[in-house]
Enzyme design. Structure first.
Site, PDB file in Angstrom:
ATOM      1  N   GLU A 252      -1.800  -9.255   4.959  1.00  0.00           N
ATOM      2  CA  GLU A 252      -2.748  -9.801   5.943  1.00  0.00           C
ATOM      3  C   GLU A 252      -4.185  -9.575   5.506  1.00  0.00           C
ATOM      4  OE1 GLU A 252      -0.120  -7.886   6.456  1.00  0.00           O
ATOM      5  OE2 GLU A 252       0.614  -7.981   8.510  1.00  0.00           O
TER       6      GLU A 252
ATOM      7  N   CYS B 259      -4.387  -3.545   9.813  1.00  0.00           N
ATOM      8  CA  CYS B 259      -4.520  -5.010   9.754  1.00  0.00           C
ATOM      9  C   CYS B 259      -4.913  -5.569  11.117  1.00  0.00           C
ATOM     10  CB  CYS B 259      -3.229  -5.646   9.260  1.00  0.00           C
ATOM     11  SG  CYS B 259      -2.962  -5.376   7.497  1.00  0.00           S
TER      12      CYS B 259
ATOM     13  N   CYS C 288       0.431  -3.983  10.652  1.00  0.00           N
ATOM     14  CA  CYS C 288       0.146  -2.553  10.851  1.00  0.00           C
ATOM     15  C   CYS C 288      -1.167  -2.400  11.614  1.00  0.00           C
ATOM     16  CB  CYS C 288       0.070  -1.843   9.502  1.00  0.00           C
ATOM     17  SG  CYS C 288      -1.457  -2.135   8.605  1.00  0.00           S
TER      18      CYS C 288
ATOM     19  N   ASN D 213       1.224  -8.686  -0.275  1.00  0.00           N
ATOM     20  CA  ASN D 213       0.935  -7.255  -0.388  1.00  0.00           C
ATOM     21  C   ASN D 213       0.895  -6.835  -1.849  1.00  0.00           C
ATOM     22  OD1 ASN D 213       3.784  -7.688  -0.303  1.00  0.00           O
ATOM     23  ND2 ASN D 213       4.161  -5.551   0.186  1.00  0.00           N
TER      24      ASN D 213
ATOM     25  N   GLU E 157       0.789  -3.394  -4.122  1.00  0.00           N
ATOM     26  CA  GLU E 157       0.963  -1.933  -4.079  1.00  0.00           C
ATOM     27  C   GLU E 157       0.365  -1.273  -5.315  1.00  0.00           C
ATOM     28  OE1 GLU E 157       5.126  -1.277  -3.180  1.00  0.00           O
ATOM     29  OE2 GLU E 157       4.842  -2.023  -1.137  1.00  0.00           O
TER      30      GLU E 157
HETATM   31  N1  THU Z   1       2.902  -4.422   4.605  1.00  0.00           N
HETATM   32  C1  THU Z   1       2.200  -5.594   4.723  1.00  0.00           C
HETATM   33  O1  THU Z   1       1.811  -6.200   3.724  1.00  0.00           O
HETATM   34  N2  THU Z   1       1.948  -6.054   5.962  1.00  0.00           N
HETATM   35  C2  THU Z   1       2.426  -5.491   7.111  1.00  0.00           C
HETATM   36  O2  THU Z   1       2.152  -6.003   8.189  1.00  0.00           O
HETATM   37  C3  THU Z   1       3.224  -4.273   7.063  1.00  0.00           C
HETATM   38  C4  THU Z   1       3.361  -3.648   5.724  1.00  0.00           C
HETATM   39  C5  THU Z   1       3.212  -3.934   3.263  1.00  0.00           C
HETATM   40  C6  THU Z   1       2.576  -2.650   2.853  1.00  0.00           C
HETATM   41  C7  THU Z   1       3.518  -2.173   1.770  1.00  0.00           C
HETATM   42  O3  THU Z   1       3.189  -2.807   0.560  1.00  0.00           O
HETATM   43  C8  THU Z   1       4.867  -2.711   2.218  1.00  0.00           C
HETATM   44  O4  THU Z   1       4.600  -3.716   3.179  1.00  0.00           O
HETATM   45  C9  THU Z   1       5.781  -1.665   2.819  1.00  0.00           C
HETATM   46  O5  THU Z   1       5.169  -0.986   3.829  1.00  0.00           O
END
Ligand code: THU
Length: 164
Positions: free
Chosen positions: A74, A114, A111, A61, A63
């Site tokens: 994902e 995704c 989420c 991930n 940000e």
């Molecule tokens: N996040 C993911 O990378 N994948 C998921 O399935 C759920 C959430 C990330 C998004 C954000 O950077 C952090 O987790 C907190 O929500």
């Protein structure tokens, strides 16, 4: 009036019950979360996808100060895999997360956005995408994304991405 009852099949297992290919994809996801850029949530996520040419592509991930500009692990992994290897289907996606000094006890579940993207990949290659969602105490194995996204939106346009 009638009810539409929808069931999802989710296998609960632990790491040692995975086969060697599944373990390998999970290991990539666990390793890749070390590259997460998550200064705002401190929630590190790694994802790895196994392609039909046996390549494993992973992502973490990423940000951003403007929150919605970030991207989940994902989609980072899948979009890169589909960009680099547009002709290879995706057979497995594994996801793992690390928070407050340890891998999460509970499996990390993708989420909604995704899930929609994983569904597009499954439809695009007409081949099931299996999910292995890692948690320290249990793993969820889901044989197809359809179980996590029932009644998915679909334009039902298949294999319509013309070659240039
Ligand atoms: N996040 C993911 O990378 N994948 C998921 O399935 C759920 C959430 C990330 C998004 C954000 O950077 C952090 O987790 C907190 O929500």
């Amino acid at each position: 009036m009638k009810n539409l009852n929808i069931a999802a099949k989710i296998i609960i297992c632990d790491y040692k019950e995975l086969n060697s290919i599944e373990k390998n994809v999970v290991n990539y996801a666990k390793e890749m979360l070390k590259n997460s850029y998550s200064p705002y949530s401190s929630f590190r996520v790694g994802a790895a996808v196994l392609l039909s040419n046996n390549e494993i592509i992973s992502g973490s991930n990423q940000e951003n100060a403007a929150y919605p500009s970030g991207l989940c692990a994902e989609r980072t992994a899948l979009f890169y895999a589909n960009s680099k290897f547009p002709d290879e289907s995706v057979s497995i996606i594994a996801v793992a997360a690390f928070y407050k000094g340890d891998y999460t006890k509970e499996p990390v579940t993708p989420c909604g956005a995704c899930r929609q993207v994983i569904m597009e990949t499954q439809n695009r290659y007409n081949s099931p995408v299996k999910l292995i969602l890692y948690g320290k105490e249990k793993i969820y194995k889901v044989e197809t994304i359809s179980d996590l996204l029932p009644l998915a939106f679909c334009t039902c346009v298949k294999n319509n991405n013309s070659k240039i």
